[in-house]
Scaffold this motif. Structure first.
Motif, short mmCIF file in Angstrom:
data_model
loop_
_atom_site.label_atom_id
_atom_site.label_comp_id
_atom_site.label_asym_id
_atom_site.label_seq_id
_atom_site.Cartn_x
_atom_site.Cartn_y
_atom_site.Cartn_z
N ARG A 218 8.87 27.73 -7.71
CA ARG A 218 9.30 29.23 -7.09
C ARG A 218 8.81 29.97 -8.30
NH1 ARG A 218 12.30 31.54 -3.90
NH2 ARG A 218 12.72 29.84 -2.71
N ALA A 219 8.50 31.14 -7.91
CA ALA A 219 8.10 32.31 -9.01
C ALA A 219 9.24 32.86 -9.56
CB ALA A 219 7.30 33.35 -8.17
N GLU A 220 9.03 32.90 -10.86
CA GLU A 220 10.61 33.53 -11.59
C GLU A 220 10.58 35.06 -11.19
OE1 GLU A 220 10.27 32.77 -15.61
OE2 GLU A 220 10.18 30.59 -15.40
N GLY A 221 11.62 35.12 -10.84
CA GLY A 221 12.32 36.76 -10.65
C GLY A 221 11.97 37.23 -9.51
N SER A 222 11.25 36.27 -8.42
CA SER A 222 10.82 36.80 -7.10
C SER A 222 11.99 36.41 -6.29
CB SER A 222 9.66 35.93 -6.78
OG SER A 222 9.14 36.19 -5.44
N SER A 223 12.16 37.45 -5.42
CA SER A 223 13.17 37.04 -4.20
C SER A 223 12.49 37.16 -2.91
CB SER A 223 14.24 38.37 -4.29
OG SER A 223 13.69 39.78 -4.25
N PRO A 225 10.82 35.86 0.51
CA PRO A 225 10.39 34.75 1.19
C PRO A 225 9.12 34.17 0.61
CG PRO A 225 11.15 36.32 2.58
CD PRO A 225 10.86 36.98 1.26
N GLY A 226 9.06 32.84 0.21
CA GLY A 226 7.81 32.27 -0.10
C GLY A 226 7.28 32.65 -1.27
N GLY A 227 8.07 33.20 -2.16
CA GLY A 227 7.56 33.56 -3.52
C GLY A 227 7.31 32.19 -4.56
N GLY A 228 6.22 31.93 -4.69
CA GLY A 228 5.83 30.86 -5.46
C GLY A 228 4.53 30.21 -5.32
N ARG A 229 4.28 28.88 -5.72
CA ARG A 229 3.13 28.47 -5.49
C ARG A 229 3.20 26.95 -5.50
NH1 ARG A 229 1.06 25.98 -10.24
NH2 ARG A 229 1.80 26.68 -11.95
N PRO A 230 2.36 26.14 -4.88
CA PRO A 230 2.31 24.61 -5.12
C PRO A 230 2.12 24.13 -6.31
CG PRO A 230 0.88 25.44 -3.22
CD PRO A 230 1.13 26.55 -3.98
N ASP A 231 2.95 22.93 -6.82
CA ASP A 231 2.71 22.56 -7.91
C ASP A 231 1.68 21.29 -7.92
OD1 ASP A 231 3.02 21.28 -10.45
OD2 ASP A 231 5.24 20.53 -9.98
N THR A 232 0.48 21.80 -8.67
CA THR A 232 -0.66 20.78 -8.74
C THR A 232 -0.78 20.02 -9.92
OG1 THR A 232 -2.08 22.38 -9.56
CG2 THR A 232 -1.67 22.39 -7.28
N THR A 233 0.39 19.78 -10.54
CA THR A 233 0.43 19.03 -11.84
C THR A 233 -0.38 17.68 -11.73
OG1 THR A 233 2.45 20.37 -12.77
CG2 THR A 233 1.56 18.46 -13.69
#
Length: 445
Positions: A218-223, A225-233
């Motif tokens: 999840r993107a920090e500070g984003s409220s 819906p869907g705020g963030g990105r896939p974790d590709t680590t």
């Protein structure tokens, strides 16, 4: 304007009409959003997937929220329809109608069976009452939470499985190429790496498909819906590992293409080193015969280990064991260059006394030429000192320390005759004839 219940002042006809228009627009917007959520590809995938982990837990909550959303929407629709029916009774609504409409539009007039969970935890209440405005707010909250979960899962599913499949296809091509050059599990580290990457990607894909939210950041500070990105680590780590293996395979392929030429160059370098060592051994015998009172270093023979390793490398090439040949060739090339350098240093060390003798001979002849240019070639002292130095330098064995002193005495005599400063390290002669007598004794040594 009178007051009714808890809804505040009674609304007039214009306020009622504006409120109905606004609520109608909100009804349309909510219906559109709910239908879009219903048709969202992510929601359909979630319904049909065998979920695990955090995604399974959150989807159970989200499904209940979506069901509750439609329940709220149906109640909202019924309440709006009732208010419209009351308004439609008369063109000019009576006071009783306006009081009823005020209660419907502003009061907690909507009862929803099986409503929201109790704020103190535990089971949901049997029913809840809302105003239309509060019901809209509640639906917006549920919709945002449901859409957030659906969008996040869909984003992971849209991004990671396809990338994993592409990397897996590249992995298969690399494995086939590795197998062709003998890079296999248990026989080469890169073969073991390929097996590990294969297992990791297989497990990663299964986890991404069954539990996509475990790979969502999840993107920090984003409220939103869907705020963030896939974790590709994990994916990125395995992609880098595969790239390292590909570079290793490329190096092995290069060895297969260049092996013969590299082996030829290796044989040439080692042959030059052997010839140089042979020359150093011959020169050492010559030095021991021609130079006296000098320590001459011993010359070692060629290292048999390098020849054995070279034979092993040739056998690897014959058998096509390129993965074994690659590191062996690199090691041999370094060792062969070191061996050639050692041989050259041995030759230089062994022939150093001959080089010193040659330098002394050249210096003696140069000074004699200088004397001849000044017409002093027949000076008895110079002739005597020259002959003494020459006998020492052209006799065998030659004592370099004594010969060097003889050359320095000749230089000193030349310097005195030509009026130049005396050569450093030599004492001044008391008498030229005395020196001549002294050096007759030297020349007889």
């Amino acid at each position: 304007m009178g007051v009714t219940g808890t809804s505040g002042p009674v609304m007039d006809r214009d306020e009622v009409d504006r409120a109905l228009a606004r609520l109608g627009a909100e009804h349309e917007a909510i219906e559109t959003s709910l239908l879009a959520l219903q048709d969202h590809a992510g929601r359909r995938l979630l319904e049909g997937a065998e979920l695990t982990g955090v995604t399974k837990e959150r989807w159970a909550v989200t499904e209940a929220q979506i069901t509750l959303l439609w329940t709220y929407f149906d109640a909202y629709t019924d309440a709006l329809r009732t208010a419209r029916d009351v308004r439609a009774r008369r063109r000019w609504s009576s006071r009783e109608d306006l009081v009823e409409l005020t209660e419907l539009l502003r009061g907690e007039s909507v009862t929803v069976a099986g409503g929201a969970p109790s704020p103190h935890g535990g089971a949901a209440r049997l029913s809840s009452r809302y105003s239309l405005a509060a019901l809209v707010d509640r639906m917006n909250e549920l919709y945002a939470a449901s859409l957030d979960m659906v969008v996040a899962a869909d984003a992971v599913w849209s991004a990671l499985p396809a990338r994993i499949d592409l990397l897996a296809a590249e992995l298969q091509r690399t494995r086939a190429l590795a197998h062709s050059v003998g890079v296999r599990p248990g026989e080469h580290p890169s073969g073991d790496d390929l097996e590990r990457i294969t297992r990791t990607l297989t497990k990663l894909r299964e986890q991404v498909v069954s539990d996509p939210l475990a790979f969502w950041q999840r993107a920090e500070g984003s409220s939103a819906p869907g705020g963030g990105r896939p974790d590709t680590t994990v994916y990125d780590r395995e992609a880098r590992a595969l790239e390292e293996v590909r570079r290793e395979i490329d190096a092995v392929l290069t060895v297969r293409q260049d092996a013969e030429q590299r082996l030829i160059r290796l044989r040439d370098v080692l042959s030059r080193a052997d010839r140089t060592l042979a020359e150093a051994r011959t020169a050492r015998g010559e030095v021991l015969a021609k130079i006296a009172a000098t320590e001459v270093p011993v010359v070692s023979g060629p290292p048999t280990a390098l020849q054995e390793q070279l034979a092993t490398a040739a056998e690897y090439r014959r058998q096509g064991q390129w993965h074994r040949l690659s590191p062996l060739l690199e090691s041999l090339e370094r060792k062969a260059e070191d061996e050639l350098l050692r041989a050259r240093e041995s030759l230089t060390a062994v022939t150093a006394p001959l080089a010193v003798r040659a330098e002394l001979r050249g210096r003696l002849d140069a000074y004699r030429a200088k004397v001849a240019r000044h017409g002093l070639a027949e000076d008895p002292l110079l002739v005597e000192r020259y002959d003494a130095a020459r006998r020492m330098l052209w006799s065998a064995p030659c004592d370099l320390r004594v010969a060097e002193q003889a050359v320095l005495r000749y230089q000193q005599a030349v310097a005195e005759l030509l009026g130049a400063p005396r050569v450093p390290g030599q004492g001044g002669p008391e008498d030229r004839r005395g020196d001549a007598a002294a050096h007759r004794g030297d020349s007889s040594a």
